[in-house]
Scaffold this active site. Structure first.
Site, PDB file in Angstrom:
ATOM      1  N   HIS A 143       0.834  -1.205   0.000  1.00  0.00           N
ATOM      2  CA  HIS A 143       0.000   0.000   0.000  1.00  0.00           C
ATOM      3  C   HIS A 143       0.874   1.263   0.000  1.00  0.00           C
ATOM      4  O   HIS A 143       1.594   1.521   0.964  1.00  0.00           O
ATOM      5  CB  HIS A 143      -0.893  -0.041   1.247  1.00  0.00           C
ATOM      6  CG  HIS A 143      -1.820   1.104   1.380  1.00  0.00           C
ATOM      7  ND1 HIS A 143      -1.895   1.871   2.528  1.00  0.00           N
ATOM      8  CD2 HIS A 143      -2.737   1.615   0.525  1.00  0.00           C
ATOM      9  CE1 HIS A 143      -2.814   2.798   2.369  1.00  0.00           C
ATOM     10  NE2 HIS A 143      -3.344   2.670   1.161  1.00  0.00           N
ATOM     11  N   GLU A 188       0.439  -0.722  -4.799  1.00  0.00           N
ATOM     12  CA  GLU A 188      -0.631   0.254  -4.950  1.00  0.00           C
ATOM     13  C   GLU A 188      -0.031   1.643  -4.905  1.00  0.00           C
ATOM     14  O   GLU A 188       0.838   1.925  -4.075  1.00  0.00           O
ATOM     15  CB  GLU A 188      -1.665   0.095  -3.822  1.00  0.00           C
ATOM     16  CG  GLU A 188      -2.898   0.969  -3.949  1.00  0.00           C
ATOM     17  CD  GLU A 188      -2.780   2.313  -3.243  1.00  0.00           C
ATOM     18  OE1 GLU A 188      -3.703   3.132  -3.389  1.00  0.00           O
ATOM     19  OE2 GLU A 188      -1.773   2.539  -2.535  1.00  0.00           O
ATOM     20  N   ASP A 215      -1.039   6.060  -5.795  1.00  0.00           N
ATOM     21  CA  ASP A 215      -2.102   7.048  -5.993  1.00  0.00           C
ATOM     22  C   ASP A 215      -1.701   8.032  -7.084  1.00  0.00           C
ATOM     23  O   ASP A 215      -0.602   8.591  -7.048  1.00  0.00           O
ATOM     24  CB  ASP A 215      -2.357   7.805  -4.691  1.00  0.00           C
ATOM     25  CG  ASP A 215      -2.699   6.864  -3.548  1.00  0.00           C
ATOM     26  OD1 ASP A 215      -3.789   6.298  -3.568  1.00  0.00           O
ATOM     27  OD2 ASP A 215      -1.862   6.703  -2.632  1.00  0.00           O
ATOM     28  N   HIS A 245      -0.506  10.818  -2.470  1.00  0.00           N
ATOM     29  CA  HIS A 245      -1.835  10.438  -1.977  1.00  0.00           C
ATOM     30  C   HIS A 245      -2.826  11.593  -1.941  1.00  0.00           C
ATOM     31  O   HIS A 245      -3.982  11.454  -2.342  1.00  0.00           O
ATOM     32  CB  HIS A 245      -1.734   9.831  -0.571  1.00  0.00           C
ATOM     33  CG  HIS A 245      -3.059   9.372  -0.033  1.00  0.00           C
ATOM     34  ND1 HIS A 245      -3.884  10.190   0.700  1.00  0.00           N
ATOM     35  CD2 HIS A 245      -3.705   8.184  -0.159  1.00  0.00           C
ATOM     36  CE1 HIS A 245      -4.984   9.528   1.021  1.00  0.00           C
ATOM     37  NE2 HIS A 245      -4.900   8.312   0.508  1.00  0.00           N
ATOM     38  N   GLU A 260      -4.545   3.821  -8.109  1.00  0.00           N
ATOM     39  CA  GLU A 260      -5.750   4.468  -7.609  1.00  0.00           C
ATOM     40  C   GLU A 260      -5.840   5.868  -8.214  1.00  0.00           C
ATOM     41  O   GLU A 260      -4.986   6.719  -7.963  1.00  0.00           O
ATOM     42  CB  GLU A 260      -5.772   4.559  -6.085  1.00  0.00           C
ATOM     43  CG  GLU A 260      -7.049   5.232  -5.597  1.00  0.00           C
ATOM     44  CD  GLU A 260      -7.156   5.371  -4.092  1.00  0.00           C
ATOM     45  OE1 GLU A 260      -7.969   6.206  -3.637  1.00  0.00           O
ATOM     46  OE2 GLU A 260      -6.434   4.658  -3.369  1.00  0.00           O
TER      47      GLU A 260
END
Length: 237
Positions: free
Chosen positions: A6, A33, A35, A48, A105
């Protein structure tokens, strides 16, 4: 059950930085993952928040800054190291030729970033990363639907913080084949029902051993964790 890092291995490195992503690769994670936001000059960057205030020594909104502006701030300040805000291209280069799945994401739930969907597809195609290596996720499900219309060959995952009525039908409507729920969003039965209709389930963000054990027992496809080595230590049967 696969393990996705993450924001990289953010437990030990500055989140969404190349050092955190390389640590995920070194730890043999199954996926990363990250962002994605878009700068005012159309560059895709990995951070993020909509602003750079929390994770860097700078201030301002990503959408109002150019890439050159963002490159001047330190994204490693919380760990007292020097790090740059990376571009999507840098992460794609790291993942190319590996077995890592890359979960991007798309952060359009607050700042819409007009044209980000087209830009994402263009960058990935130009970087020649295999389609099967990429997963798109977002809390903005309109973005997921746009991505699915532009490039249905890519996997799209619905991010969920709250339960949603008739989730399986909803996913079919917007073109999503996976669900990424918060660890407390879905019951055991709901997760099993999603699997029965062929949806992939990857809960976020798993931070406790009981949650790791619960999701392993349920047979979810993957979980997102902040510390790959910790998760591996407690995920071995």
């Amino acid at each position: 059950m696969k393990l996705f890092a993450h924001r990289g291995v953010m437990a030990h490195h500055p989140e969404n930085t190349m050092t955190a992503f390389r640590a995920a690769l070194d730890a043999q994670s199954d996926g990363i993952e990250a962002d994605v936001h878009m700068t005012k000059d159309g560059k895709l960057v990995l951070i993020h928040d909509e602003t750079i205030d929390r994770t860097t020594d700078g201030h301002g909104q990503v959408a109002t800054m150019g890439l050159s502006d963002l490159r001047r701030v330190n994204a490693g300040v919380k760990f007292e190291v020097e790090e740059k805000i990376p571009t999507l291209e840098e992460l794609l280069e790291l993942c190319r030729g590996t077995s890592l799945r890359l979960n991007l994401e798309v952060k359009t739930d607050i700042e819409r970033y007009p044209g980000i969907e087209e830009r994402l597809i263009d960058v990935i195609v130009n970087q020649r990363l295999p389609v099967e290596q990429v997963v798109f996720s977002s809390f903005n499900h309109t973005t997921l639907n746009r991505l699915n219309q532009l490039a249905p060959e890519f996997e799209c995952a619905v991010l969920l913080a709250q339960p949603l009525y008739d989730l399986a039908a909803y996913c079919e409507k917007i073109g999503a084949t996976a669900v990424h729920p918060h660890v407390r969003t879905l019951t055991d039965d709901e997760i099993l029902q999603l699997h029965q209709v062929g949806l992939v389930v990857r809960p976020y963000t798993v931070k406790t051993v009981p949650d790791l054990e619960r999701f392993r027992r349920l047979g979810v496809d993957a979980v997102f964790v902040n510390d790959i080595e910790w998760a591996k230590a407690y995920s071995t049967p």
